[in-house]
Design an enzyme around this catalytic site. Structure first.
Site, PDB file in Angstrom:
ATOM      1  N   SER A 143      26.536  51.627  42.058  1.00 20.28           N
ATOM      2  CA  SER A 143      26.393  52.961  41.496  1.00 20.28           C
ATOM      3  C   SER A 143      27.500  53.808  42.106  1.00 20.28           C
ATOM      4  O   SER A 143      28.411  53.268  42.722  1.00 20.28           O
ATOM      5  CB  SER A 143      25.014  53.486  41.849  1.00 20.28           C
ATOM      6  N   CYS A 144      27.421  55.158  41.987  1.00 17.47           N
ATOM      7  CA  CYS A 144      28.560  55.931  42.471  1.00 17.47           C
ATOM      8  C   CYS A 144      28.487  56.248  43.952  1.00 17.47           C
ATOM      9  O   CYS A 144      29.444  56.761  44.515  1.00 17.47           O
ATOM     10  CB  CYS A 144      28.769  57.180  41.632  1.00 17.47           C
ATOM     11  N   ILE A 145      27.341  56.002  44.592  1.00 22.62           N
ATOM     12  CA  ILE A 145      27.331  56.157  46.049  1.00 22.62           C
ATOM     13  C   ILE A 145      26.717  54.921  46.692  1.00 22.62           C
ATOM     14  O   ILE A 145      26.125  54.110  46.025  1.00 22.62           O
ATOM     15  CB  ILE A 145      26.581  57.423  46.543  1.00 22.62           C
TER      16      ILE A 145
END
Lengths: 103, 416
Positions: free
Chosen positions: A101-103
């Site tokens: 995911s983005c983090i």
């Protein structure tokens, strides 16, 4: 990133053990990574692995749902092949990046 | 006269109308934008609505207000795109286009998961990715007496991938403030390998779950919801019980993309990662959540894409090669509760890192660290959204491509 020798080949891997360069992959490497995870690869496994590699090479995103619709395996069968984390383990064995995911 | 047609008047479509109307000659180009809905929602507000932080009126306005003069606004349903004929069929008329921009976004598809839209839907099972869902959840939380709260992601990709985690953090604060945190058990369930999937983030942020006493269940791909036992069940028959399930259903592109045969199996349109031109048709461009590019589906991404796409539309019209410019840049505030937030800045290839933003060494915003300033930034962003972002006004000092100034690459991921 570090270099690790898997099945006699020096490959670049991420800190989580995923291949950094999918072109360094071969079937012996797949077998060895699978063994570490505790999976014995069969021809069906390789069908899934090759599907994942093709999708990744085409820059398409990978989802469990997508694999389920591929006609190769159902999602339930995918879990049977790669228990306790099908995408996590199949992508590691296929020599492609970990789904994130983005983090 | 030539026709530029924009489908969808959400964040991306509205920005493109504003960017292009000021750049295309009025006597050469008609610009038309089509959207079937009257209301424009500030979607980041759906995260705050359930906790009574925002009111209904703070997250919605009449969409037409944000469409510039000189753009033809049509509020009708889009039936089908006919790319070979350069036409778009609406409910009672057909439009021709020379250039088409698809900005039809993504939305939840709860019917994709068996048992989700069942007897418990909107009673004990809620989404917060729609206005209606978020509002219903607020009303539920106001009187909920506690129990097992499960925050759950069905599958990736989803709009605003950090929102579910923010929801869990904000829920922790909300129940603490109400003096009932001891009555609530919070579990975060994800199909990915953890709450944080990028090594820099899991190193820098793993403490958050512990500090807030949020349990984690990872690698969980939901198969169905058992409405009788109130459990979510995965393909290996792992069962997670809930009293209140807040789920992020499968996200899909609009049905019109499927009807037009333009999408992948989630109705997202294959799009060049760097130019934003559709892969199948050279006069069709795609922006925002409607694309299949591996960037976050987020307003900031749409904002950065809009700047590149505006340039590329102008280049395309004049017959020049397109700029391979868009780098997947995203810039997102992440609420962590207790009036603090994180800020992350990243692109297709670079993970979020420490540093100051937007000014190197000065900030005032801190990257990948909790601060009150970041929380104010998130709240201020609502004003920026309505007054600058939608109108296509560049946000000062924040460039379309990710900048490496002020970034500190000091996080050494744990060996695993």
């Amino acid at each position: 990133m570090s270099v690790k020798t898997i099945a006699g080949v020096a490959v670049n891997i991420s800190e989580e053990g995923y291949l950094e360069d999918m072109s360094q992959w071969n079937e012996e490497i797949a077998n060895e990574i699978a063994k570490e995870i505790g999976i014995e690869l069969t021809p069906k496994h390789f069908e899934v692995l090759n599907y994942l590699r093709d999708k990744t090479a085409a820059k398409e995103s990978l989802t469990i749902r997508g694999v389920g619709k591929s006609g190769i395996v159902t999602i339930k069968e995918l879990y049977g092949l790669f228990p306790k984390g099908p995408l996590k383990f199949s992508s590691k064995i296929a020599g492609i990046p970990k789904p994130t995911s983005c983090i | 006269m030539k026709n530029l047609l924009i489908l969808g008047a959400g964040t991306s479509g509205t920005m493109m109308a504003n960017h292009l109307r000021s750049k295309l000659y009025l006597n050469k180009w008609n610009i038309t934008i089509v959207d079937q809905y009257k209301t424009h929602y500030y979607q980041p507000g759906f995260l705050f609505l359930p906790f009574d932080t925002y009111t209904e009126n703070q997250v919605k306005k009449v969409g037409e207000k944000f469409i510039p003069m000189g753009v033809n606004y049509i509020q009708k349903k889009i039936e089908k795109i006919l790319p070979k004929e350069n036409k778009v069929v609406l409910e009672d008329e057909t439009l021709n286009y020379d250039v088409l921009i698809i900005a039809t976004g993504s939305k939840i598809a709860p019917e994709e998961t068996e048992g989700l839209v069942g007897p418990l839907w909107k009673k004990d099972i809620f989404d917060f990715y729609t206005y209606e869902g978020s509002l219903a959840l607020r009303n539920k939380l106001r009187t909920w007496e506690g129990g097992k709260l499960v925050v759950h992601i069905t599958e990736m990709p989803i709009k605003c991938p950090v929102a579910p985690l923010e929801f869990a953090f904000l829920a922790d604060s909300y129940f603490r403030k109400k003096g009932m945190r001891d009555k609530v058990d919070i579990t975060y369930v994800t199909p990915l390998t953890g709450a944080f999937t990028k090594p820099t983030c899991s190193t820098a942020l793993a403490y958050l779950l512990k500090e807030k006493d949020i349990h984690l269940q990872s690698d969980f791909a939901i198969e169905h919801v058992d409405n009788d036992t109130k459990e979510i069940v995965d393909y290996e028959d792992r069962r997670i019980p809930f009293d209140l399930l807040v789920t992020i259903p499968t996200n899909m592109g609009d049905e019109v993309i499927e009807r037009s045969g333009l999408g992948d199996d989630l109705n997202f349109i294959p799009t060049d990662h760097n130019t934003l031109q559709s892969k199948a048709h050279e006069n069709i461009f795609v922006i925002g959540d409607a694309t299949n590019v591996p960037a976050s589906k987020a307003g900031s991404v749409a904002h950065f894409q809009a700047e590149t796409l505006t340039d590329n539309i102008l280049l395309y019209i004049d017959g020049y090669p397109l700029k391979k410019e868009f780098d997947g840049h995203a810039n997102c505030f992440i609420e962590t509760g207790n009036n603090k937030a994180l800020l992350i800045d990243f692109n297709y290839v670079t993970e979020p890192v420490h540093g100051k933003f937007p000014f190197a060494k000065i900030g005032p915003l801190q990257l990948l660290k909790e601060s009150v300033f970041n929380h104010w930034g998130k709240l201020a962003f609502r004003w920026i959204y309505w007054n600058m972002l939608l109108k296509g006004i560049a946000i000062p000092f924040v460039s379309r491509n990710m900048s490496f100034k002020g970034k500190v690459f000091d996080i050494k991921p744990d060996e695993k």
